[in-house]
Design a protein around this motif. Structure first.
Motif, PDB file in Angstrom:
ATOM      1  N   THR A  17      74.619  69.620   6.639  1.00 17.35           N
ATOM      2  CA  THR A  17      74.296  68.607   5.635  1.00 17.35           C
ATOM      3  C   THR A  17      74.812  67.264   6.134  1.00 17.35           C
ATOM      4  O   THR A  17      76.000  67.114   6.417  1.00 17.35           O
ATOM      5  N   VAL A  18      73.916  66.294   6.258  1.00 15.16           N
ATOM      6  CA  VAL A  18      74.241  64.988   6.832  1.00 15.16           C
ATOM      7  C   VAL A  18      74.291  63.958   5.707  1.00 15.16           C
ATOM      8  O   VAL A  18      73.255  63.583   5.151  1.00 15.16           O
ATOM      9  N   HIS A  19      75.499  63.506   5.381  1.00 11.20           N
ATOM     10  CA  HIS A  19      75.656  62.516   4.313  1.00 11.20           C
ATOM     11  C   HIS A  19      75.050  61.185   4.725  1.00 11.20           C
ATOM     12  O   HIS A  19      74.309  60.561   3.953  1.00 11.20           O
ATOM     13  N   ASP A  20      75.361  60.721   5.926  1.00 12.43           N
ATOM     14  CA  ASP A  20      74.834  59.455   6.429  1.00 12.43           C
ATOM     15  C   ASP A  20      73.915  59.730   7.610  1.00 12.43           C
ATOM     16  O   ASP A  20      74.395  60.064   8.704  1.00 12.43           O
ATOM     17  N   PHE A  41      74.863  67.417  16.337  1.00  9.21           N
ATOM     18  CA  PHE A  41      73.466  67.667  15.988  1.00  9.21           C
ATOM     19  C   PHE A  41      72.808  68.639  16.965  1.00  9.21           C
ATOM     20  O   PHE A  41      71.902  69.389  16.595  1.00  9.21           O
ATOM     21  N   LYS A  42      73.279  68.648  18.202  1.00  7.89           N
ATOM     22  CA  LYS A  42      72.705  69.506  19.225  1.00  7.89           C
ATOM     23  C   LYS A  42      72.812  70.980  18.859  1.00  7.89           C
ATOM     24  O   LYS A  42      71.950  71.788  19.230  1.00  7.89           O
ATOM     25  N   TRP A  43      73.874  71.331  18.106  1.00  2.76           N
ATOM     26  CA  TRP A  43      74.151  72.744  17.835  1.00  2.76           C
ATOM     27  C   TRP A  43      73.663  73.209  16.468  1.00  2.76           C
ATOM     28  O   TRP A  43      73.819  74.383  16.130  1.00  2.76           O
ATOM     29  N   ALA A  44      73.070  72.336  15.701  1.00  4.12           N
ATOM     30  CA  ALA A  44      72.584  72.732  14.370  1.00  4.12           C
ATOM     31  C   ALA A  44      71.130  73.196  14.450  1.00  4.12           C
ATOM     32  O   ALA A  44      70.324  72.639  15.187  1.00  4.12           O
ATOM     33  N   ASP A  45      70.815  74.230  13.683  1.00  9.74           N
ATOM     34  CA  ASP A  45      69.439  74.734  13.627  1.00  9.74           C
ATOM     35  C   ASP A  45      68.614  74.029  12.559  1.00  9.74           C
ATOM     36  O   ASP A  45      67.405  73.859  12.705  1.00  9.74           O
ATOM     37  N   VAL A  55      64.205  60.473   6.185  1.00  9.23           N
ATOM     38  CA  VAL A  55      63.808  61.681   6.909  1.00  9.23           C
ATOM     39  C   VAL A  55      63.038  61.349   8.186  1.00  9.23           C
ATOM     40  O   VAL A  55      63.362  61.841   9.274  1.00  9.23           O
ATOM     41  N   ASP A  56      62.014  60.523   8.081  1.00 10.49           N
ATOM     42  CA  ASP A  56      61.182  60.224   9.248  1.00 10.49           C
ATOM     43  C   ASP A  56      61.970  59.477  10.317  1.00 10.49           C
ATOM     44  O   ASP A  56      61.857  59.786  11.517  1.00 10.49           O
ATOM     45  N   ASP A  57      62.758  58.490   9.915  1.00  7.10           N
ATOM     46  CA  ASP A  57      63.551  57.722  10.883  1.00  7.10           C
ATOM     47  C   ASP A  57      64.598  58.603  11.560  1.00  7.10           C
ATOM     48  O   ASP A  57      64.835  58.484  12.762  1.00  7.10           O
ATOM     49  N   PHE A  58      65.233  59.490  10.773  1.00  5.81           N
ATOM     50  CA  PHE A  58      66.226  60.416  11.322  1.00  5.81           C
ATOM     51  C   PHE A  58      65.573  61.341  12.341  1.00  5.81           C
ATOM     52  O   PHE A  58      66.111  61.581  13.435  1.00  5.81           O
ATOM     53  N   ASN A 172      76.127  46.235  -1.353  1.00  2.58           N
ATOM     54  CA  ASN A 172      76.072  46.733   0.026  1.00  2.58           C
ATOM     55  C   ASN A 172      75.149  45.936   0.933  1.00  2.58           C
ATOM     56  O   ASN A 172      74.072  45.509   0.523  1.00  2.58           O
ATOM     57  N   LYS A 173      75.581  45.823   2.199  1.00  5.06           N
ATOM     58  CA  LYS A 173      74.709  45.297   3.248  1.00  5.06           C
ATOM     59  C   LYS A 173      73.746  46.383   3.710  1.00  5.06           C
ATOM     60  O   LYS A 173      72.610  46.114   4.076  1.00  5.06           O
ATOM     61  N   ASP A 174      74.221  47.613   3.776  1.00 13.45           N
ATOM     62  CA  ASP A 174      73.379  48.760   4.072  1.00 13.45           C
ATOM     63  C   ASP A 174      73.965  49.964   3.353  1.00 13.45           C
ATOM     64  O   ASP A 174      75.107  49.929   2.885  1.00 13.45           O
ATOM     65  N   ALA A 175      73.195  51.028   3.262  1.00 12.37           N
ATOM     66  CA  ALA A 175      73.650  52.203   2.506  1.00 12.37           C
ATOM     67  C   ALA A 175      72.722  53.368   2.786  1.00 12.37           C
ATOM     68  O   ALA A 175      71.620  53.199   3.318  1.00 12.37           O
ATOM     69  N   THR A 176      73.178  54.557   2.444  1.00 12.63           N
ATOM     70  CA  THR A 176      72.274  55.697   2.344  1.00 12.63           C
ATOM     71  C   THR A 176      72.160  55.971   0.844  1.00 12.63           C
ATOM     72  O   THR A 176      71.664  55.149   0.107  1.00 12.63           O
ATOM     73  N   GLN A 177      72.625  57.118   0.377  1.00  7.43           N
ATOM     74  CA  GLN A 177      72.832  57.310  -1.043  1.00  7.43           C
ATOM     75  C   GLN A 177      74.275  56.929  -1.337  1.00  7.43           C
ATOM     76  O   GLN A 177      75.019  56.591  -0.423  1.00  7.43           O
ATOM     77  N   SER A 178      74.701  57.003  -2.607  1.00  6.97           N
ATOM     78  CA  SER A 178      76.042  56.512  -2.908  1.00  6.97           C
ATOM     79  C   SER A 178      76.742  57.368  -3.946  1.00  6.97           C
ATOM     80  O   SER A 178      76.238  57.567  -5.047  1.00  6.97           O
ATOM     81  N   GLY A 179      77.941  57.845  -3.571  1.00 10.31           N
ATOM     82  CA  GLY A 179      78.781  58.534  -4.535  1.00 10.31           C
ATOM     83  C   GLY A 179      79.261  57.605  -5.632  1.00 10.31           C
ATOM     84  O   GLY A 179      79.519  58.043  -6.759  1.00 10.31           O
TER      85      GLY A 179
END
Length: 267
Positions: A17-20, A41-45, A55-58, A172-179
């Motif tokens: 699970t990737v928070h950012d 990330f290399k080792w995650a399935d 999603v697309d950018d990631f 914020n200047k930038d963000a993903t989601q926010s707690g």
């Protein structure tokens, strides 16, 4: 981190699970962090992101097939509803910035906005609650209008602040989601935020809060004045949070979505 990566190599962890999805701007050791992310990330399935916007950018940036990426979301921080408040001694009318202070949070734009707001509402204060890096000249913001709680703020103190504040601001200047947004909404508090990242997936503009352009203290000041002077609008936003938003935060659905991804890795 090395122990965490070792567990990946052993095959004990397969879903990450990737928070950012991307590193925030202005972080210390940014290059080192990015190297660690790439190794992990290399080792995650499979991957789970907590919003759909990235999603697309990631997928493109890290060259991860879209089929390996799922999405989920934060749920209700309902434990906050059972925590007895502890007073910080702050009173009067105030708006609230809380959380770890870092350059990407854009706190300086809120402080500049409050210098504009004071000409119209001199008694409105801003409370800055949280530890972290003060990366700007704080001597410019030392009047009674600015209340500094520059330290770790206990959850019981935060509950008290959220129960008293007019609304929360996330400049914020930038963000993903926010707690910060999730915790504020859990306590029924509207949020004024920069329209960055995936904040618009949580904050419904003019319904549960307001969104403004980032890095724009003038626009931020205008919306602070608007919300503060419109009690009916704030009350309607609180009602919308407690009805519409809360219905979407069902933990059973969130857990089931996680289980679907986990089960798909062992089928």
């Amino acid at each position: 981190f090395e122990r965490f990566l070792f567990m990946f190599k052993l095959g004990k962890l397969k879903v990450l699970t990737v928070h950012d999805p991307f590193s925030h701007s202005g972080l210390k050791n940014e290059v080192r962090e990015e190297k660690q992310r790439l190794r992990t990330f290399k080792w995650a399935d499979r991957f789970i992101l907590l919003n759909s916007k990235f999603v697309d950018d990631f997928s493109t940036y890290y060259r991860i097939p879209r089929t390996k990426i799922s999405t989920n979301k934060f749920g209700l921080y309902d434990e906050m509803e059972y925590i007895p408040p502890v007073s910080t001694g702050v009173d009067g009318d105030f708006i609230l910035f809380f959380g770890f202070i870092s350059p990407y949070k854009g706190l300086e734009y809120l402080l500049e906005a409050m210098n504009i707001v004071k000409s119209q509402f001199p008694n409105l204060k801003v409370v800055i609650a949280g530890s972290g890096q003060l990366y700007f000249d704080t001597s410019l913001y030392q009047s009674e209008q600015f209340v500094w709680l520059h330290r770790y703020v206990d959850i019981s103190e935060l509950v008290d602040l959220l129960s008293k504040t007019k609304f929360v601001v996330c400049p914020n200047k930038d963000a993903t989601q926010s707690g910060v947004v999730q915790m504020s909404f859990t306590m029924g508090v509207p949020v004024l935020a920069s329209d960055v990242g995936a904040l618009s997936e949580t904050i419904e503009n003019k319904v549960t809060g307001l969104l403004v352009p980032p890095c724009n203290p003038t626009a931020l000041a205008e919306k602070i004045c608007y919300l503060y002077s419109n009690e009916e609008v704030l009350n309607q936003m609180k009602e919308n949070i407690n009805t519409s938003w809360r219905k979407k935060q069902n933990w059973d659905d969130i857990v089931n979505d996680y289980l679907k991804v986990y089960n798909s890795c062992v089928e």
